[in-house]
Design a protein around this motif. Structure first.
Motif, PDB file in Angstrom:
ATOM      1  N   ILE A  25      13.937  -0.113 -10.879  1.00  0.00           N
ATOM      2  CA  ILE A  25      13.330   0.414 -12.500  1.00  0.00           C
ATOM      3  C   ILE A  25      14.169   2.215 -12.021  1.00  0.00           C
ATOM      4  CG2 ILE A  25      11.761   2.331 -13.776  1.00  0.00           C
ATOM      5  CD1 ILE A  25      10.561   1.223 -12.285  1.00  0.00           C
ATOM      6  N   MET A  53      14.738   5.157  -9.510  1.00  0.00           N
ATOM      7  CA  MET A  53      13.734   6.500  -9.707  1.00  0.00           C
ATOM      8  C   MET A  53      13.217   6.644  -8.593  1.00  0.00           C
ATOM      9  SD  MET A  53      11.009   6.952 -11.767  1.00  0.00           S
ATOM     10  CE  MET A  53      10.542   5.906 -10.688  1.00  0.00           C
ATOM     11  N   GLY A 107       8.426  -4.000  -3.918  1.00  0.00           N
ATOM     12  CA  GLY A 107       9.605  -4.038  -4.025  1.00  0.00           C
ATOM     13  C   GLY A 107      11.307  -4.058  -2.962  1.00  0.00           C
ATOM     14  N   TYR A 116       2.636   4.587   0.435  1.00  0.00           N
ATOM     15  CA  TYR A 116       2.484   5.692   0.828  1.00  0.00           C
ATOM     16  C   TYR A 116       2.046   7.199   0.068  1.00  0.00           C
ATOM     17  CZ  TYR A 116       5.826   4.280   4.179  1.00  0.00           C
ATOM     18  OH  TYR A 116       6.252   3.216   5.850  1.00  0.00           O
ATOM     19  N   ILE A 123       0.999  -0.947   0.120  1.00  0.00           N
ATOM     20  CA  ILE A 123       0.398   0.260  -0.399  1.00  0.00           C
ATOM     21  C   ILE A 123       0.853   1.138  -0.314  1.00  0.00           C
ATOM     22  CG2 ILE A 123      -2.148  -0.935   0.958  1.00  0.00           C
ATOM     23  CD1 ILE A 123      -1.280  -0.172   3.249  1.00  0.00           C
ATOM     24  N   HIS A 142       4.724   8.072  -9.102  1.00  0.00           N
ATOM     25  CA  HIS A 142       4.992   7.655 -10.522  1.00  0.00           C
ATOM     26  C   HIS A 142       5.586   6.667 -10.694  1.00  0.00           C
ATOM     27  CE1 HIS A 142       8.954   5.659  -8.072  1.00  0.00           C
ATOM     28  NE2 HIS A 142       8.074   6.933  -6.767  1.00  0.00           N
ATOM     29  N   ASP A 173      -1.605   4.007   2.358  1.00  0.00           N
ATOM     30  CA  ASP A 173      -0.956   4.099   3.460  1.00  0.00           C
ATOM     31  C   ASP A 173      -0.565   5.546   3.856  1.00  0.00           C
ATOM     32  OD1 ASP A 173       1.043   3.205   6.001  1.00  0.00           O
ATOM     33  OD2 ASP A 173       2.264   2.455   3.985  1.00  0.00           O
ATOM     34  N   THR A 227       5.131  -2.222 -10.199  1.00  0.00           N
ATOM     35  CA  THR A 227       4.254  -2.777  -8.918  1.00  0.00           C
ATOM     36  C   THR A 227       2.614  -3.236  -9.453  1.00  0.00           C
ATOM     37  OG1 THR A 227       6.190  -1.967  -7.379  1.00  0.00           O
ATOM     38  CG2 THR A 227       4.283  -3.593  -6.859  1.00  0.00           C
ATOM     39  N   ASP A 274      13.454  -2.945  -1.253  1.00  0.00           N
ATOM     40  CA  ASP A 274      13.291  -2.118  -0.152  1.00  0.00           C
ATOM     41  C   ASP A 274      12.863  -2.788   1.121  1.00  0.00           C
ATOM     42  OD1 ASP A 274      11.435  -1.347  -1.664  1.00  0.00           O
ATOM     43  OD2 ASP A 274      10.826   0.528  -0.901  1.00  0.00           O
ATOM     44  N   ILE A 275      11.467  -3.147   0.190  1.00  0.00           N
ATOM     45  CA  ILE A 275      11.089  -2.915   1.861  1.00  0.00           C
ATOM     46  C   ILE A 275      10.400  -4.889   2.050  1.00  0.00           C
ATOM     47  CG2 ILE A 275       9.529  -1.302   1.425  1.00  0.00           C
ATOM     48  CD1 ILE A 275       7.284  -1.921   0.369  1.00  0.00           C
ATOM     49  N   HIS A 326      10.723  -7.519  -5.931  1.00  0.00           N
ATOM     50  CA  HIS A 326      11.085  -6.714  -7.898  1.00  0.00           C
ATOM     51  C   HIS A 326      12.172  -5.749  -7.150  1.00  0.00           C
ATOM     52  CE1 HIS A 326       8.922  -3.080  -7.442  1.00  0.00           C
ATOM     53  NE2 HIS A 326       8.265  -3.550  -7.598  1.00  0.00           N
TER      54      HIS A 326
HETATM   55  N1  MSP Z   1       3.552   2.263   2.887  1.00  0.00           N
HETATM   56  C1  MSP Z   1       5.185   1.236   2.201  1.00  0.00           C
HETATM   57  C2  MSP Z   1       4.456   0.249   2.325  1.00  0.00           C
HETATM   58  C3  MSP Z   1       3.538  -0.164   2.875  1.00  0.00           C
HETATM   59  S1  MSP Z   1       2.807  -2.242   2.603  1.00  0.00           S
HETATM   60  C4  MSP Z   1       2.203  -2.617   3.496  1.00  0.00           C
HETATM   61  C5  MSP Z   1       6.057   2.132   1.435  1.00  0.00           C
HETATM   62  N2  MSP Z   1       5.582   2.490   0.307  1.00  0.00           N
HETATM   63  S2  MSP Z   1       6.166   3.542  -0.838  1.00  0.00           S
HETATM   64  O1  MSP Z   1       4.638   4.074  -1.388  1.00  0.00           O
HETATM   65  O2  MSP Z   1       7.218   4.559  -0.138  1.00  0.00           O
HETATM   66  O3  MSP Z   1       5.968   2.069  -1.664  1.00  0.00           O
HETATM   67  C6  MSP Z   1       6.693   1.458  -1.903  1.00  0.00           C
HETATM   68  C7  MSP Z   1       6.683   0.771  -2.988  1.00  0.00           C
HETATM   69  O4  MSP Z   1       6.827   1.410  -4.783  1.00  0.00           O
HETATM   70  C8  MSP Z   1       8.245   0.201  -3.880  1.00  0.00           C
HETATM   71  O5  MSP Z   1       7.964  -1.455  -2.813  1.00  0.00           O
HETATM   72  C9  MSP Z   1       7.480  -0.975  -4.533  1.00  0.00           C
HETATM   73  O6  MSP Z   1       7.406  -1.567  -5.322  1.00  0.00           O
HETATM   74  C10 MSP Z   1       7.387   0.733  -5.552  1.00  0.00           C
HETATM   75  N3  MSP Z   1       9.079   1.294  -6.208  1.00  0.00           N
HETATM   76  C11 MSP Z   1       8.792   3.188  -5.304  1.00  0.00           C
HETATM   77  N4  MSP Z   1      10.366   3.315  -6.238  1.00  0.00           N
HETATM   78  C12 MSP Z   1      10.406   2.552  -7.017  1.00  0.00           C
HETATM   79  C13 MSP Z   1      11.298   1.801  -8.433  1.00  0.00           C
HETATM   80  N5  MSP Z   1      12.412   3.390  -8.604  1.00  0.00           N
HETATM   81  N6  MSP Z   1      10.988   1.652  -8.502  1.00  0.00           N
HETATM   82  C14 MSP Z   1      10.472   0.057  -8.650  1.00  0.00           C
HETATM   83  N7  MSP Z   1       9.183   0.483  -7.731  1.00  0.00           N
HETATM   84  C15 MSP Z   1       9.551   0.738  -7.139  1.00  0.00           C
HETATM   85  O7  MSP Z   1       7.442   1.494   1.086  1.00  0.00           O
END
Ligand code: MSP
Length: 526
Positions: free
Chosen positions: A299, A306, A267, A14, A12, A20, A51, A26, A269-270, A296
């Motif tokens: 990008i 990004m 992603g 933020y 979910i 973007h 979120d 995703t 990162d999480i 994954h």
């Molecule tokens: N809110 C948390 C997730 C909570 S899930 C219980 C969060 N949100 S976020 O808005 O930062 O979204 C993160 C997700 O966005 C990443 O895990 C990924 O899926 C996607 N991405 C954000 N930037 C990205 C790239 N540059 N490349 C690929 N995916 C990216 O973390």
């Protein structure tokens, strides 16, 4: 426990800002995977959402002079929900963490943790990154440089950290080190790809500390059910969306049907939150753990991850406005390897659009329809004797569909598309070699000409079905051009498994030229 629904989730997102293409990536990949499973006839549930609590969102609302609720309502309605339309996403549910159902389910889950003695009260003193909404260990904090001069930053992602001292509730994460390692061992597919699995196994092997899971210095969050001086730490609350959307603590029948999830797509990162903390929380609450966390890659734009904060964030509609949602979906699914980092560029989208979608696939569809119009008056002729050339097409189609299906099970949409494109290439080669225009010159009524046209049209039928999860708009246009209803039935009802069975297009079907599926686009830059 029933496990009859194939339940897939995205993170979910933020709502501190607009989406973007990283977020779009995703969401599209999850959509392609779930559409594919749906077309196998499986029960599927695809969840995405937003979120909305935590300090990051709160500060953004403050900076804009509005209440956090006003801020999130506006962004969700104006940016995040419209994104799903822009990208043609067929999600079954959208959860917002400010919804009542999420609050009720989260409180029920926390109460269960408390009742099972998985939570205790303590005090936390250390670093916190609001950017990442994450506690950062002292060893991972360094002095910032450049723009961050004078600040402390996290080694993990470069975000600034702040020192804080607060009364917090803690989750006994340290109890789960061995349980998690045993679980990973018994379930090798739980964390994918392998690189992320290895990284997390070594992270857990180094030891786990109990985790602070509440905050007591601001109130933009869900109250801890037994102590309203605390709100839930945003990550611990956000992870719960996967069960609260499924009805945890509120609708048991629905929960039994949906839970556990089949794939959490995230992603990398999480991945740690999803594959270490989340299963430990579920184990502590006595709940089943999901089947898989698939992480994954990034990008990259201009070689860099990004992100909005680096000002290289591209909005999905910048691409969709020029190329359309089908091309967007196709590009991200085919040009990147799901699970690895990958670079994208406008030039690459432009080049692949023309080579693969316009020339490879779109031309094939219009050429075949035009020939059936010209040589057979737009009515599908009955195929005559099958020669080795037709048998080659039939065999290749069967093998390619089976390979694509297996690639989806391996969560490798790029491989599924490579397999499907073998059909596109084979049909183009077949038509060139069989040269129906020459056959028509010799004898426009010949059996041979009918066989070639029927074979090409039948190949297109298969393509419409297997491309429907990826490029649903173009697939629907192609389907209609093949005579579709009532002769063929609805495209969404066509099962991937049965699609390779040859000869389903009825003789006499009305074939019309599809409107240009992927028209040429003149501008190459922007
Ligand atoms: N809110 C948390 C997730 C909570 S899930 C219980 C969060 N949100 S976020 O808005 O930062 O979204 C993160 C997700 O966005 C990443 O895990 C990924 O899926 C996607 N991405 C954000 N930037 C990205 C790239 N540059 N490349 C690929 N995916 C990216 O973390």
């Amino acid at each position: 426990m029933s496990d009859s629904t194939f339940y897939v989730t995205t993170p979910i997102y933020y709502v501190n800002d607009a989406p973007h293409i990283g977020h779009g990536y995703t969401t599209v990949m999850g959509d392609i995977i779930t559409r594919w499973h749906r077309q196998r006839g499986e029960n599927v549930w695809y969840l995405t959402g937003t979120d909305e609590h935590g300090q990051k969102v709160l500060r953004k609302a403050d900076a804009n002079g509005v209440s956090p609720q006003e801020w999130v309502d506006k962004l969700v309605e104006e940016e995040w929900k419209p994104l799903l339309k822009t990208l043609d996403i067929a999600n079954d549910d959208f959860i917002r963490t400010t919804e009542q159902r999420h609050e009720d389910g989260s409180k029920a889950f926390w109460q269960d943790l408390f009742d099972r003695d998985a939570v205790y009260k303590g005090s936390f003193s250390g670093y916190y990154s609001v950017g990442a909404e994450e506690f950062v260990g002292d060893d991972d904090v360094v002095d910032g440089e450049g723009d961050d001069e004078g600040f402390k930053v996290s080694k993990l992602d470069g975000s600034r950290v702040e020192h804080m001292t607060e009364d917090n509730y803690f989750f006994r994460l340290s109890d789960y080190q061995q349980k998690l390692l045993d679980f990973y061992d018994a379930n090798p597919g739980f964390i994918q790809p392998e690189s992320v699995r290895n990284e997390l196994i070594s992270f857990v092997s180094r030891g786990l500390r109990d985790l602070s899971i509440s905050r007591s210095t601001f109130d933009w969050g869900i109250d801890v059910p037994w102590d309203d001086k605390h709100v839930m730490y945003v990550w611990i609350e956000a992870l719960l969306n996967y069960v609260t959307a499924a009805g945890y603590g509120v609708d048991d029948e629905r929960y039994q049907e949906l839970w556990p999830a089949n794939i959490h797509i995230v992603g990398k990162d999480i991945a740690r939150f999803h594959a270490v903390i989340w299963p430990a929380m579920l184990m502590a609450a006595g709940q089943p753990v999901p089947h898989q966390v698939f992480a994954h890659g990034w990008i990259l734009v201009g070689g860099q991850k990004m992100s909005k904060s680096k000002a290289n964030g591209i909005r999905p509609d910048e691409i969709v406005d020029t190329f359309g949602s089908d091309a967007y979906r196709y590009y991200f699914a085919s040009a990147l390897t799901f699970g690895s980092d990958g670079s994208i560029s406008w030039e690459d989208i432009h080049a692949r659009y023309h080579a693969e979608l316009a020339n490879g696939f779109g031309n094939l569809a219009s050429r075949v329809a035009a020939m059936i119009g010209k040589y057979a008056g737009g009515a599908l002729p009955a195929a005559g004797t099958t020669t080795a050339a037709e048998q080659k097409v039939i065999d290749l189609v069967a093998a390619a569909v089976a390979d694509a299906d297996a690639a989806i099970d391996a969560v490798a949409p790029q491989d599924a598309l490579t397999a499907v494109w073998r059909i596109v290439d084979e049909l183009n080669g077949y038509i060139t070699e069989q040269a129906p225009w020459k056959v028509a010159k010799d004898d426009p009524q010949s059996d041979r000409l009918a066989t070639i046209l029927a074979t090409a049209a039948e190949g297109l039928r298969v393509l419409a079905v297997v491309l429907n999860p990826v490029i649903p708009k173009a697939a629907a246009v192609l389907w209609d051009s093949l005579g579709a209803e009532p002769a063929l039935g609805a495209l969404s009802e066509q099962r991937i498994a049965g699609v390779a069975a040859w000869g389903q297009l009825p003789t006499g079907s009305t074939i019309t030229k599809p409107s240009s599926l992927f028209p040429r686009i003149e501008t190459a830059s922007e």
